[in-house]
Design a protein around this motif. Structure first.
Motif, PDB file in Angstrom:
ATOM      1  N   GLY A 133      85.780  -1.586  22.091  1.00 16.69           N
ATOM      2  CA  GLY A 133      85.071  -2.549  21.262  1.00 16.69           C
ATOM      3  C   GLY A 133      85.946  -3.589  20.596  1.00 16.69           C
ATOM      4  N   LEU A 134      87.260  -3.541  20.847  1.00 20.66           N
ATOM      5  CA  LEU A 134      88.159  -4.495  20.184  1.00 20.66           C
ATOM      6  C   LEU A 134      87.918  -5.924  20.650  1.00 20.66           C
ATOM      7  CD1 LEU A 134      91.522  -2.504  20.127  1.00 20.66           C
ATOM      8  CD2 LEU A 134      89.908  -2.891  18.252  1.00 20.66           C
ATOM      9  N   LEU A 135      87.474  -6.092  21.901  1.00 19.67           N
ATOM     10  CA  LEU A 135      87.203  -7.449  22.389  1.00 19.67           C
ATOM     11  C   LEU A 135      85.975  -8.053  21.719  1.00 19.67           C
ATOM     12  CD1 LEU A 135      87.896  -7.052  26.218  1.00 19.67           C
ATOM     13  CD2 LEU A 135      89.393  -7.986  24.451  1.00 19.67           C
ATOM     14  N   ALA A 136      85.093  -7.207  21.225  1.00 19.82           N
ATOM     15  CA  ALA A 136      83.906  -7.721  20.536  1.00 19.82           C
ATOM     16  C   ALA A 136      84.218  -8.113  19.093  1.00 19.82           C
ATOM     17  CB  ALA A 136      82.795  -6.676  20.558  1.00 19.82           C
ATOM     18  N   LEU A 137      85.298  -7.603  18.537  1.00 21.65           N
ATOM     19  CA  LEU A 137      85.626  -7.879  17.141  1.00 21.65           C
ATOM     20  C   LEU A 137      85.774  -9.369  16.834  1.00 21.65           C
ATOM     21  CD1 LEU A 137      86.372  -6.859  14.297  1.00 21.65           C
ATOM     22  CD2 LEU A 137      88.738  -6.636  15.096  1.00 21.65           C
ATOM     23  N   PRO A 138      86.540 -10.145  17.634  1.00 21.46           N
ATOM     24  CA  PRO A 138      86.631 -11.578  17.341  1.00 21.46           C
ATOM     25  C   PRO A 138      85.280 -12.289  17.416  1.00 21.46           C
ATOM     26  CG  PRO A 138      88.339 -10.912  18.895  1.00 21.46           C
ATOM     27  CD  PRO A 138      87.392  -9.767  18.777  1.00 21.46           C
ATOM     28  N   VAL A 139      84.415 -11.863  18.323  1.00 20.19           N
ATOM     29  CA  VAL A 139      83.091 -12.478  18.432  1.00 20.19           C
ATOM     30  C   VAL A 139      82.280 -12.200  17.174  1.00 20.19           C
ATOM     31  CG1 VAL A 139      80.950 -12.567  19.753  1.00 20.19           C
ATOM     32  CG2 VAL A 139      83.137 -12.285  20.937  1.00 20.19           C
ATOM     33  N   HIS A 140      82.290 -10.971  16.712  1.00 16.52           N
ATOM     34  CA  HIS A 140      81.607 -10.616  15.461  1.00 16.52           C
ATOM     35  C   HIS A 140      82.104 -11.494  14.318  1.00 16.52           C
ATOM     36  CE1 HIS A 140      79.465  -6.621  16.141  1.00 16.52           C
ATOM     37  NE2 HIS A 140      79.935  -6.936  17.332  1.00 16.52           N
ATOM     38  N   LEU A 141      83.424 -11.604  14.219  1.00 20.26           N
ATOM     39  CA  LEU A 141      84.021 -12.341  13.108  1.00 20.26           C
ATOM     40  C   LEU A 141      83.642 -13.824  13.154  1.00 20.26           C
ATOM     41  CD1 LEU A 141      85.842 -12.291  10.649  1.00 20.26           C
ATOM     42  CD2 LEU A 141      87.804 -12.589  12.171  1.00 20.26           C
ATOM     43  N   LEU A 142      83.723 -14.427  14.326  1.00 22.01           N
ATOM     44  CA  LEU A 142      83.389 -15.847  14.454  1.00 22.01           C
ATOM     45  C   LEU A 142      81.921 -16.098  14.155  1.00 22.01           C
ATOM     46  CD1 LEU A 142      85.426 -16.781  17.657  1.00 22.01           C
ATOM     47  CD2 LEU A 142      85.904 -17.470  15.300  1.00 22.01           C
ATOM     48  N   VAL A 143      81.054 -15.186  14.588  1.00 18.48           N
ATOM     49  CA  VAL A 143      79.621 -15.364  14.322  1.00 18.48           C
ATOM     50  C   VAL A 143      79.330 -15.261  12.832  1.00 18.48           C
ATOM     51  CG1 VAL A 143      77.329 -14.361  14.674  1.00 18.48           C
ATOM     52  CG2 VAL A 143      78.892 -14.628  16.607  1.00 18.48           C
ATOM     53  N   VAL A 144      79.935 -14.300  12.155  1.00 17.57           N
ATOM     54  CA  VAL A 144      79.709 -14.158  10.713  1.00 17.57           C
ATOM     55  C   VAL A 144      80.207 -15.395   9.972  1.00 17.57           C
ATOM     56  CG1 VAL A 144      80.390 -12.858   8.658  1.00 17.57           C
ATOM     57  CG2 VAL A 144      79.686 -11.648  10.716  1.00 17.57           C
ATOM     58  N   ILE A 145      81.375 -15.873  10.335  1.00 17.03           N
ATOM     59  CA  ILE A 145      81.900 -17.073   9.678  1.00 17.03           C
ATOM     60  C   ILE A 145      80.986 -18.262   9.926  1.00 17.03           C
ATOM     61  CG2 ILE A 145      83.812 -18.723   9.679  1.00 17.03           C
ATOM     62  CD1 ILE A 145      85.671 -16.363  10.274  1.00 17.03           C
ATOM     63  N   TYR A 146      80.500 -18.405  11.164  1.00 16.46           N
ATOM     64  CA  TYR A 146      79.585 -19.505  11.471  1.00 16.46           C
ATOM     65  C   TYR A 146      78.288 -19.366  10.685  1.00 16.46           C
ATOM     66  CZ  TYR A 146      76.483 -22.648  13.944  1.00 16.46           C
ATOM     67  OH  TYR A 146      75.585 -23.649  14.239  1.00 16.46           O
ATOM     68  N   ALA A 147      77.812 -18.129  10.493  1.00 14.97           N
ATOM     69  CA  ALA A 147      76.523 -17.920   9.845  1.00 14.97           C
ATOM     70  C   ALA A 147      76.573 -18.112   8.337  1.00 14.97           C
ATOM     71  CB  ALA A 147      76.005 -16.518  10.163  1.00 14.97           C
ATOM     72  N   LEU A 148      77.755 -18.100   7.730  1.00 18.98           N
ATOM     73  CA  LEU A 148      77.846 -18.337   6.295  1.00 18.98           C
ATOM     74  C   LEU A 148      77.390 -19.754   5.969  1.00 18.98           C
ATOM     75  CD1 LEU A 148      81.306 -16.677   5.538  1.00 18.98           C
ATOM     76  CD2 LEU A 148      79.040 -15.754   5.009  1.00 18.98           C
ATOM     77  N   GLY A 149      77.060 -19.982   4.695  1.00 20.59           N
ATOM     78  CA  GLY A 149      76.559 -21.286   4.282  1.00 20.59           C
ATOM     79  C   GLY A 149      77.566 -22.397   4.461  1.00 20.59           C
ATOM     80  N   ARG A 150      77.053 -23.611   4.446  1.00 20.63           N
ATOM     81  CA  ARG A 150      77.899 -24.790   4.648  1.00 20.63           C
ATOM     82  C   ARG A 150      78.441 -25.316   3.324  1.00 20.63           C
ATOM     83  NH1 ARG A 150      77.077 -22.196   8.907  1.00 20.63           N
ATOM     84  NH2 ARG A 150      76.695 -23.333  10.829  1.00 20.63           N
ATOM     85  N   GLY A 151      79.644 -25.880   3.394  1.00 24.21           N
ATOM     86  CA  GLY A 151      80.222 -26.529   2.234  1.00 24.21           C
ATOM     87  C   GLY A 151      80.878 -25.566   1.261  1.00 24.21           C
ATOM     88  N   ASP A 152      81.518 -26.156   0.261  1.00 24.21           N
ATOM     89  CA  ASP A 152      82.209 -25.418  -0.802  1.00 24.21           C
ATOM     90  C   ASP A 152      81.315 -25.434  -2.028  1.00 24.21           C
ATOM     91  OD1 ASP A 152      83.839 -24.364  -2.724  1.00 24.21           O
ATOM     92  OD2 ASP A 152      85.493 -25.757  -2.433  1.00 24.21           O
ATOM     93  N   LEU A 153      80.706 -24.295  -2.342  1.00 23.55           N
ATOM     94  CA  LEU A 153      79.730 -24.248  -3.428  1.00 23.55           C
ATOM     95  C   LEU A 153      80.349 -24.614  -4.768  1.00 23.55           C
ATOM     96  CD1 LEU A 153      76.920 -23.646  -4.440  1.00 23.55           C
ATOM     97  CD2 LEU A 153      77.468 -21.212  -4.440  1.00 23.55           C
ATOM     98  N   LEU A 154      81.448 -23.991  -5.121  1.00 26.36           N
ATOM     99  CA  LEU A 154      82.088 -24.297  -6.403  1.00 26.36           C
ATOM    100  C   LEU A 154      82.682 -25.696  -6.419  1.00 26.36           C
ATOM    101  CD1 LEU A 154      83.871 -20.979  -7.441  1.00 26.36           C
ATOM    102  CD2 LEU A 154      81.745 -21.948  -8.309  1.00 26.36           C
ATOM    103  N   GLY A 155      83.291 -26.100  -5.306  1.00 26.26           N
ATOM    104  CA  GLY A 155      83.853 -27.442  -5.236  1.00 26.26           C
ATOM    105  C   GLY A 155      82.802 -28.519  -5.382  1.00 26.26           C
TER     106      GLY A 155
END
Length: 278
Positions: free
Chosen positions: A73-95
């Motif tokens: 499952g190690l090859l799936a780890l980067p895909v999981h990580l990239l998808v989660v990062i992409y799915a997070l909200g846009r922009g810098d909320l505090l900034g």
């Protein structure tokens, strides 16, 4: 693996520029515009959503099915990580709140109104109303940018997290009223459970009694939006006082942010405990 991915996602968000490189929606927004303008799909909002949301989710699911058995499952780890990062909200909320905070601290209401419209797309008729809407904006954006995404990722995996973000993009950027309405309906269904879990978290890390009074009436209310619920609960959980100009008003934003941080720590502790026990 899910808990490791969530830890890495937080680390990358705080200490890396990878999020800005991954969160590029141009290709998807171009596809959205083409489908909305195409005579073949213009009158079929459900078909448009199937192509915009369901198809990428299916492709991602098939890719993970292929990668998961390989290398433990190690090859799936980067895909999981990239998808989660992409799915997070846009922009810098505090900034994004920085110019408003500066104007409000100076008690410059005209400047605060201007930067709130420019940076946050918030309008108001008075200073008190403006600060209340900025407080609600902070709570809603933190929820939809972070809490909803990590909830669906931990519960159902990257396919659910990606589907949530694509529905959000369709509801926010769509030009067709029918498409926007359908996307908003599905997003409302996605939001129903995690926003109530966040409200329960606010009760544990904030004013439990005050949150209980609100949730007594709103717990099973299907018609209240996630934005309305998280604002109502967040303000009473953090014991936010009536809006005032000057530094005291800025302190209310800081108290809301501290409440959100405590809730995030509680969620991660819960995720860790669940991972250890199972």
């Amino acid at each position: 693996m899910s808990f490791l991915v969530l830890l890495l996602a937080v680390w990358i968000e705080k200490f890396s520029a990878l999020r800005q490189k991954v969160q590029r929606d141009g290709w998807w927004l171009t596809r959205l515009a083409r489908l909305e303008s195409s005579p073949r799909t213009a009158g079929h909002p459900w078909g448009q959503l199937a192509l915009l949301v369901l198809l990428p989710a299916v492709v991602l699911g098939l890719l993970l099915l292929v990668l998961q058995p390989l290398a433990y499952g190690l090859l799936a780890l980067p895909v999981h990580l990239l998808v989660v990062i992409y799915a997070l909200g846009r922009g810098d909320l505090l900034g994004g709140l920085g110019p408003f905070r500066d104007a409000w601290r100076r008690e410059d209401l005209q400047a605060a109104l201007h930067v709130a419209k420019r940076d946050l797309d918030i309008c108001a008729d008075s200073g008190e109303q403006l600060l209340e809407r900025v407080q609600g904006h902070l709570l809603w954006q933190a929820y939809q940018s972070f809490f909803a995404v990590i909830f669906w990722y931990f519960l159902l995996g990257p396919v659910a997290a990606l589907s949530y973000r694509l529905l959000a993009l369709a509801a926010e950027h769509g030009k067709s009223p029918a498409l926007v309405e359908r996307a908003a309906q599905l997003r409302h269904a996605f939001d129903w459970l995690p926003v109530r879990l966040l409200a329960a978290s606010f009760a544990l890390v904030g004013n439990f009694v005050a949150v209980g009074r609100v949730m007594l009436h709103e717990l099973l209310n299907w018609h209240i939006s996630a934005a309305q619920l998280v604002e109502k609960v967040g303000l009473v959980a953090g014991e936010i006082p009536a809006p005032v100009t000057g530094p005291e008003g800025i302190n209310s934003l800081d108290r809301i942010w501290e409440l959100l941080l405590r809730a995030a720590v509680l969620w991660y502790a819960g995720f860790a405990l669940y991972t250890v026990l199972l």
